[in-house]
Design a protein around this motif. Structure first.
Motif, PDB file in Angstrom:
ATOM      1  N   ALA A 107      -0.953 -32.634 -16.363  1.00  0.00           N
ATOM      2  CA  ALA A 107      -0.179 -32.561 -15.080  1.00  0.00           C
ATOM      3  C   ALA A 107       0.852 -31.482 -14.833  1.00  0.00           C
ATOM      4  O   ALA A 107       1.032 -31.329 -13.850  1.00  0.00           O
ATOM      5  N   LEU A 108       1.308 -31.106 -16.036  1.00  0.00           N
ATOM      6  CA  LEU A 108       2.245 -30.074 -15.798  1.00  0.00           C
ATOM      7  C   LEU A 108       1.850 -28.624 -15.537  1.00  0.00           C
ATOM      8  O   LEU A 108       2.349 -27.707 -15.139  1.00  0.00           O
ATOM      9  N   LEU A 109       0.488 -28.339 -16.248  1.00  0.00           N
ATOM     10  CA  LEU A 109       0.016 -27.227 -15.933  1.00  0.00           C
ATOM     11  C   LEU A 109      -0.079 -26.354 -14.861  1.00  0.00           C
ATOM     12  O   LEU A 109       0.382 -25.475 -14.837  1.00  0.00           O
ATOM     13  N   PRO A 110      -0.439 -27.026 -13.462  1.00  0.00           N
ATOM     14  CA  PRO A 110      -0.467 -26.237 -12.332  1.00  0.00           C
ATOM     15  C   PRO A 110       0.838 -25.694 -11.977  1.00  0.00           C
ATOM     16  O   PRO A 110       1.057 -24.569 -11.247  1.00  0.00           O
ATOM     17  N   ASN A 114       1.368 -21.891 -11.775  1.00  0.00           N
ATOM     18  CA  ASN A 114       1.783 -21.228 -10.265  1.00  0.00           C
ATOM     19  C   ASN A 114       3.305 -20.953 -10.184  1.00  0.00           C
ATOM     20  O   ASN A 114       3.570 -20.750  -9.115  1.00  0.00           O
ATOM     21  N   ARG A 115       4.195 -21.227 -11.060  1.00  0.00           N
ATOM     22  CA  ARG A 115       5.407 -21.069 -11.101  1.00  0.00           C
ATOM     23  C   ARG A 115       6.352 -21.784  -9.965  1.00  0.00           C
ATOM     24  O   ARG A 115       7.052 -21.374  -9.441  1.00  0.00           O
ATOM     25  N   TRP A 116       5.737 -23.044  -9.890  1.00  0.00           N
ATOM     26  CA  TRP A 116       6.620 -23.706  -8.823  1.00  0.00           C
ATOM     27  C   TRP A 116       7.794 -24.439  -9.367  1.00  0.00           C
ATOM     28  O   TRP A 116       8.593 -24.858  -8.497  1.00  0.00           O
ATOM     29  N   LEU A 135      -0.074 -25.681 -22.453  1.00  0.00           N
ATOM     30  CA  LEU A 135       0.969 -25.649 -22.061  1.00  0.00           C
ATOM     31  C   LEU A 135       2.192 -24.821 -22.917  1.00  0.00           C
ATOM     32  O   LEU A 135       2.944 -24.085 -22.625  1.00  0.00           O
ATOM     33  N   LEU A 136       1.696 -24.945 -24.288  1.00  0.00           N
ATOM     34  CA  LEU A 136       2.389 -24.210 -25.400  1.00  0.00           C
ATOM     35  C   LEU A 136       2.281 -22.804 -24.984  1.00  0.00           C
ATOM     36  O   LEU A 136       3.408 -21.866 -25.193  1.00  0.00           O
ATOM     37  N   SER A 137       0.901 -22.273 -24.991  1.00  0.00           N
ATOM     38  CA  SER A 137       0.891 -20.724 -24.664  1.00  0.00           C
ATOM     39  C   SER A 137       1.187 -20.133 -23.596  1.00  0.00           C
ATOM     40  O   SER A 137       1.485 -18.810 -23.445  1.00  0.00           O
ATOM     41  N   ARG A 138       1.982 -20.882 -22.472  1.00  0.00           N
ATOM     42  CA  ARG A 138       2.423 -20.468 -21.320  1.00  0.00           C
ATOM     43  C   ARG A 138       4.040 -20.455 -21.345  1.00  0.00           C
ATOM     44  O   ARG A 138       4.554 -20.025 -20.422  1.00  0.00           O
TER      45      ARG A 138
END
Length: 169
Positions: A107-110, A114-116, A135-138
């Motif tokens: 749920a955190l990915l978008p 998108n840097r929201w 998530l870790l790779s970003r």
């Protein structure tokens, strides 16, 4: 007594020295996603708060112990509204992020992609085993170290002498 700037943080010199990735990100006010990994009491929450304060971003804290996907989505929606209405970024700090299951982390990915939000996840567990790889790779992974005796002494001395502590009116 919580530090208000990176220079007020005691300990974690390997993360906060001149030219370090964290300092460069914060000073440039660049979008970021971070994982703070370390033992309890090393300053994970404090660093997240300082990043928010220095970059003048709204600070929203979620505890993975008690929050669910609904809470994550509500925080992200509020951050998107704030960003759209005022242009102000939000630091979304997820404490104990390793306690989120895969769906909760998904749920955190978008918001990260998108840097929201400026995402900061704190964990005491090895993120390579407890955090989903997308998530870790970003995110930038920072390892915090336990405070040494000199660091603890400096914290105590500041608490006694600082105007916000015992040295105040």
């Amino acid at each position: 007594m919580r530090p208000r700037s990176l220079d007020e943080v005691i300990g974690q010199r390997h993360l906060l020295g001149p030219g370090t990735p964290l300092r460069r990100l914060v000073e440039s006010e660049a979008p970021m996603s971070l994982f703070l990994w370390g033992p309890p009491g090393t300053g994970k929450t404090t660093l997240a708060y300082v990043v928010s304060n220095v970059t003048k971003r709204r600070f929203v804290e979620i505890s993975a112990v008690s929050a669910g996907v609904k809470d994550v989505r509500a925080a992200i929606d509020a951050a998107r509204r704030e960003l759209g209405m005022s242009g102000r970024q939000t630091v979304l700090f997820v404490d104990e992020v390793h306690r989120f299951n895969k769906a909760q982390q998904d749920a955190l990915l978008p918001a990260v992609e998108n840097r929201w939000v400026t995402f900061i996840g704190a964990t005491t567990e090895n993120p390579f085993f407890s955090v989903i790889s997308p998530l870790l790779s970003r995110s930038l992974l920072l390892t915090l170290e336990s405070l040494g005796d000199d660091d603890v002494r400096a914290v105590l001395e500041r608490a006694v002498s600082d105007e916000r502590g015992r040295g105040g009116p």
